[in-house]
Design a protein around this motif. Structure first.
Motif, PDB file in Angstrom:
ATOM      1  N   UNK B  14       0.805  -1.065  -0.089  1.00 43.11           N
ATOM      2  CA  UNK B  14      -0.220  -0.023   0.038  1.00 43.11           C
ATOM      3  C   UNK B  14       0.904   1.311  -0.063  1.00 43.11           C
ATOM      4  N   UNK B  15       0.380   2.170  -0.913  1.00 48.05           N
ATOM      5  CA  UNK B  15       1.440   3.307  -0.899  1.00 48.05           C
ATOM      6  C   UNK B  15       1.043   4.336   0.499  1.00 48.05           C
ATOM      7  N   UNK B  22      -0.506  -1.352  -4.733  1.00 51.00           N
ATOM      8  CA  UNK B  22       0.544  -1.644  -5.783  1.00 51.00           C
ATOM      9  C   UNK B  22       1.047  -3.150  -5.623  1.00 51.00           C
ATOM     10  N   UNK B  23       1.478  -3.560  -6.990  1.00 50.45           N
ATOM     11  CA  UNK B  23       2.333  -4.888  -6.716  1.00 50.45           C
ATOM     12  C   UNK B  23       3.678  -4.736  -6.462  1.00 50.45           C
ATOM     13  N   UNK B  33       3.432   4.126  -8.944  1.00 48.17           N
ATOM     14  CA  UNK B  33       3.097   4.616 -10.329  1.00 48.17           C
ATOM     15  C   UNK B  33       2.126   6.027 -10.363  1.00 48.17           C
ATOM     16  N   UNK B  34       1.412   6.107  -9.192  1.00 47.06           N
ATOM     17  CA  UNK B  34       0.336   7.318  -9.109  1.00 47.06           C
ATOM     18  C   UNK B  34       0.841   8.651  -8.483  1.00 47.06           C
ATOM     19  N   UNK B  38       8.079   6.687  -2.825  1.00 45.59           N
ATOM     20  CA  UNK B  38       8.952   5.368  -2.731  1.00 45.59           C
ATOM     21  C   UNK B  38       8.262   4.408  -1.746  1.00 45.59           C
ATOM     22  N   UNK B  39       7.981   3.280  -2.429  1.00 46.61           N
ATOM     23  CA  UNK B  39       7.165   2.224  -1.765  1.00 46.61           C
ATOM     24  C   UNK B  39       8.069   1.486  -0.688  1.00 46.61           C
ATOM     25  N   UNK B  40       7.356   1.317   0.547  1.00 46.83           N
ATOM     26  CA  UNK B  40       8.166   0.238   1.499  1.00 46.83           C
ATOM     27  C   UNK B  40       7.002  -0.317   2.125  1.00 46.83           C
TER      28      UNK B  40
END
Lengths: 205, 207
Positions: B14-15, B22-23, B33-34, B38-40
């Motif tokens: 989850x962003x 997100x995958x 992507x939206x 940075x995703x973690x």
């Protein structure tokens, strides 16, 4: 104002449980079955309503800032204070840290929040994203916990009671503006502006 | 109750900024992507950051309570107030309801934060799945009440600006209030850097 169908999945912010999203009816709130955190709320107000509320908050905020909040009287002498008077007094009395904290959480952050909300809601009325939408939404995300006008409102009440023992205290229009602002803040607290990501799309060139 | 799937098991993230699902590509430093954040999977270094901020907040909380937060002066008489003496004064001067509010905001809430975040850190480090629901609720309480501790700081600021009658009566802030303001900011940062998902990472007791 739906221009995009919302993502089919939802992840709980507090425990990472995955849910399939279901449409909510008026007044419904979706809660996580594992940790009971609020997943999603139905929003009664559309972008138009939220824009109107933002404009109202703006007017009240200006009044809360220019009008004096309280006036004290002692032996015929009068002394009153505005928000900025308070910020400047703390700076002059060598409590610059407190002065900066108050200026940020009571003036600059709330002001920024309202302007940025106004910006995104203005475009969201047509289901669009205005210029800089991404940056604005990120700033709003980080600003969220750092506005404290409602705490200041309670602080004003405590100060009035403390001062009443020694001075004649008159409540000025500023305190009523703050009371109205507190009500508006409470309404805004239930708004999850992140839904704007789902209900808006980039403008077509 | 059906077993509730968690994001990691399904390969999802989850962003944290825009809440997009997100995958999880297992790539370090992948961006949403939206919104481009940075995703973690979990907040980075959550335990050590929270512990560091909490200890710093506690160290500042000691002078915040011991040092006076404001001085009231009237015709030669000087009186230094600490947080506790301010509460006592409200109680004695006939506003016990407000005394309770100030006591809650200035003393109970910071203490509650130290205890709750400390407990969450210890339980998380031990990998315990004891009282997960209650711990989740405590975390939400701390998040919700956190910033109300600024109350006393604003009261001192307002009184400083208001009580300006020269020799007859004046109020000035003292260092205690600065320490107290910093304590509140640090405890807010501490509770923000704690990741509540860690409570559920040692196995969920509803399974």
């Amino acid at each position: 104002m739906d221009t995009m169908s919302p993502a089919p999945l939802l992840i709980c912010e507090h425990c990472d449980t995955v849910y399939r999203r279901i449409p909510l009816a008026r007044g419904q709130v979706a809660c996580c079955a594992r940790c009971q955190f609020v997943l999603e709320r139905h929003h009664r107000l559309g972008a138009d309503g939220l824009l109107a509320l933002t404009a109202t908050a703006m007017v009240v905020f200006i009044q809360a800032n220019i009008w004096p909040i309280v006036t004290l009287g002692l032996n015929g002498q009068q002394s009153s204070a505005t928000l900025w008077g308070t910020i400047i007094a703390m700076w002059q009395q060598h409590a610059q840290v407190v002065s900066v904290l108050a200026a940020a959480t009571l003036f600059f952050f709330p002001l920024m929040k309202m302007l940025l909300f106004g910006w995104v809601f203005w475009f969201a009325r047509r289901g669009e994203r205005g210029p800089g939408f991404r940056g604005v939404m990120i700033v709003l995300h980080y600003l969220r916990p750092w506005t404290m006008s409602e705490v200041f409102m309670l602080g004003v009440l405590v100060a009035i009671v403390k001062a009443r023992a020694y001075f004649e205290v008159t409540a000025d229009p500023g305190v009523f503006a703050y009371a109205a602002l507190t009500v508006l803040i409470t309404v805004f607290a239930g708004v999850d502006f992140r839904q704007l990501w789902d209900v808006t799309a980039e403008r077509k060139p | 109750m059906n077993r509730l799937p968690r994001a990691a098991e399904l390969g999802l993230i989850r962003c944290h900024v825009c809440a997009l699902v997100c995958r999880d590509n297992q790539v370090a430093g992948a961006a949403c992507p939206r919104c481009g954040a940075r995703l973690h999977r979990r907040k980075s270094a959550s335990y050590s950051r929270t512990a560091a901020l909490l200890i710093a907040a506690f160290l500042l909380y000691i002078p915040a309570n011991l040092l006076p937060i404001m001085r009231t002066a009237s015709i030669g008489e000087m009186d230094d107030n600490t947080i506790i003496s301010g509460v006592v004064e409200l109680w004695v001067k006939g506003a016990p309801d407000l005394a309770v509010i100030v006591f809650t905001a200035s003393i109970m809430v910071p203490m509650l934060k130290f205890l709750v975040l400390g407990l969450l850190l210890v339980c998380g480090k031990c990998g315990s799945n004891w009282a997960q629901h209650q711990r989740a609720r405590l975390y939400r309480l701390v998040e919700f009440v956190g910033y109300w501790s600024m109350l006393d700081v604003f009261v001192v600021a307002l009184l400083t600006a208001l009580v300006r009658f020269g020799v007859f009566s004046s109020v000035e802030p003292l260092p205690g209030v600065v320490f107290f303001g910093l304590t509140v900011v640090l405890t807010m940062l501490a509770s923000m850097s704690f990741d509540p998902r860690l409570i559920w990472d040692c196995g969920c007791d509803d399974e």
